[in-house]
Design an enzyme around this catalytic site. Structure first.
Site, short mmCIF file in Angstrom:
data_model
loop_
_atom_site.label_atom_id
_atom_site.label_comp_id
_atom_site.label_asym_id
_atom_site.label_seq_id
_atom_site.Cartn_x
_atom_site.Cartn_y
_atom_site.Cartn_z
CG ASP A 67 34.84 36.06 36.64
OD1 ASP A 67 34.92 34.82 36.54
OD2 ASP A 67 35.00 36.66 37.71
CG ASN A 136 38.76 43.47 46.11
OD1 ASN A 136 37.95 42.55 46.00
ND2 ASN A 136 39.37 44.01 45.08
CG HIS A 138 36.48 40.67 43.57
ND1 HIS A 138 37.76 40.85 43.07
CD2 HIS A 138 36.39 39.33 43.80
CE1 HIS A 138 38.37 39.69 42.99
NE2 HIS A 138 37.58 38.76 43.43
CD GLU A 143 38.56 43.91 41.31
OE1 GLU A 143 38.10 43.54 42.42
OE2 GLU A 143 39.66 43.53 40.88
C1 F6R Z 1 35.98 33.77 40.03
C2 F6R Z 1 35.54 35.03 40.57
C3 F6R Z 1 36.15 35.69 41.76
C4 F6R Z 1 36.57 34.71 42.85
C5 F6R Z 1 37.21 35.45 44.03
C6 F6R Z 1 37.69 34.50 45.11
O1 F6R Z 1 35.20 33.39 38.90
O2 F6R Z 1 34.65 35.56 40.01
O3 F6R Z 1 35.24 36.62 42.28
O4 F6R Z 1 35.45 34.01 43.29
O5 F6R Z 1 38.29 36.22 43.58
O6 F6R Z 1 38.72 33.73 44.59
P1 F6R Z 1 39.33 32.52 45.42
O7 F6R Z 1 38.28 31.49 45.53
O8 F6R Z 1 40.49 32.05 44.58
O9 F6R Z 1 39.75 33.07 46.75
#
Ligand code: F6R
Length: 264
Positions: A67, A136, A138, A143
């Site tokens: 992303d 959450n 995702h 989301e």
């Molecule tokens: C990042 C992504 C997100 C993260 C998720 C967890 O490319 O796609 O889904 O993997 O938000 O983020 P952290 O590792 O910072 O807790």
């Protein structure tokens, strides 16, 4: 889903890195799906070390990131392209042209998402996809309420995600609320998926992903449909699982079966 529970975040990164190292040793021209955020940083550091020690090379590898923020250029310090450059790409021997991150500044971002899908298909699909997990539920920026068969597209971020990621932005700095993200269907098409989650803050999302119903309310629960999904957790992230002892038991059984077959 294979569930591996490690003592702490360092052991989770070690386990995840070992999976990537094995992948690259067995298939040097792999197509890797990569993630940003805090969780994969320690894994990337271990891959850099393995590269420096001559255990692996990225010369034939292609990568696709999950992303990017819509509206940030690759040179913006909070862009995911910049993150990947700093955390991994500049330290290894991957050709710049072999790394793809959705283009946050595309003149036509809808067309850019379609093009991203075409690029992944042209590369032969993703062999191994790395994922983190949002509080959450995702994966990527899919989301809650994301379509379980969705493809790369523009997604509106939830207030929760914007708040969680505010730590990476300076006070008063513009923080995007839209993203370009691989879809859940795109992620499910990867031949292997590995999700890492660490820390108490992820425990509820981990439980919903593994033990909850398959539901768009927890996008990561879609991994229940994947044939080769590996989830690596630390004790804290695993702490809300009701079948914790059973998952440990399965791992012990798997290990002794593999040892008996001489494949450990
Ligand atoms: C990042 C992504 C997100 C993260 C998720 C967890 O490319 O796609 O889904 O993997 O938000 O983020 P952290 O590792 O910072 O807790």
């Amino acid at each position: 889903m294979q569930i591996v529970i490690q003592a702490d975040a360092a052991a989770v990164a070690e386990h995840g890195a070992a999976v990537f190292i094995r992948q690259l040793q067995q298939q040097p021209a792999s197509v890797l799906g990569l993630a940003t955020g805090s969780t994969p940083v320690a894994l990337y550091q271990r891959l850099i070390r393995a590269y420096q020690q001559g255990e692996i090379s990225f010369r034939q590898v292609k990568t696709f990131n999950l992303d990017e923020y819509l509206g940030l250029s690759g040179s913006h310090p909070q862009s995911y392209r910049y993150f990947m450059q700093q955390q991994l790409f500049k330290h290894i021997d991957i050709p710049a042209t072999a790394t793809a991150v959705p283009d946050g500044m595309a003149a036509d971002p809808i067309a850019a998402c379609e093009h991203y899908e075409q690029q992944i298909a042209a590369a032969g699909g993703i062999d191994l996809q790395l994922l983190g997990l949002g509080r959450n539920g995702h994966i990527g920026f899919n989301e809650p309420s994301s379509g379980l068969r969705s493809r790369t597209r523009i997604k509106t971020l939830t207030q929760d995600t914007i708040k969680d990621n505010a730590r990476f932005f300076q006070p008063g700095e513009y923080q995007p609320h839209l993203s370009l993200t691989m879809g859940i269907g795109t992620i499910l098409d990867a031949r292997k998926v590995i999700l890492l989650a660490t820390g108490k803050a992820k425990a509820q999302a981990v439980k919903a992903m593994i033990e909850g119903p398959l539901s768009a309310s927890c996008p990561a629960s879609a991994l229940q449909l994947h044939q080769q999904a590996l989830v690596v957790l630390d004790e804290e992230a695993a702490s809300e699982l009701s079948q914790l002892e059973f998952y440990r038991h399965i791992e012990r059984e798997n290990a002794s079966l593999l040892a008996r077959l001489g494949r450990s």
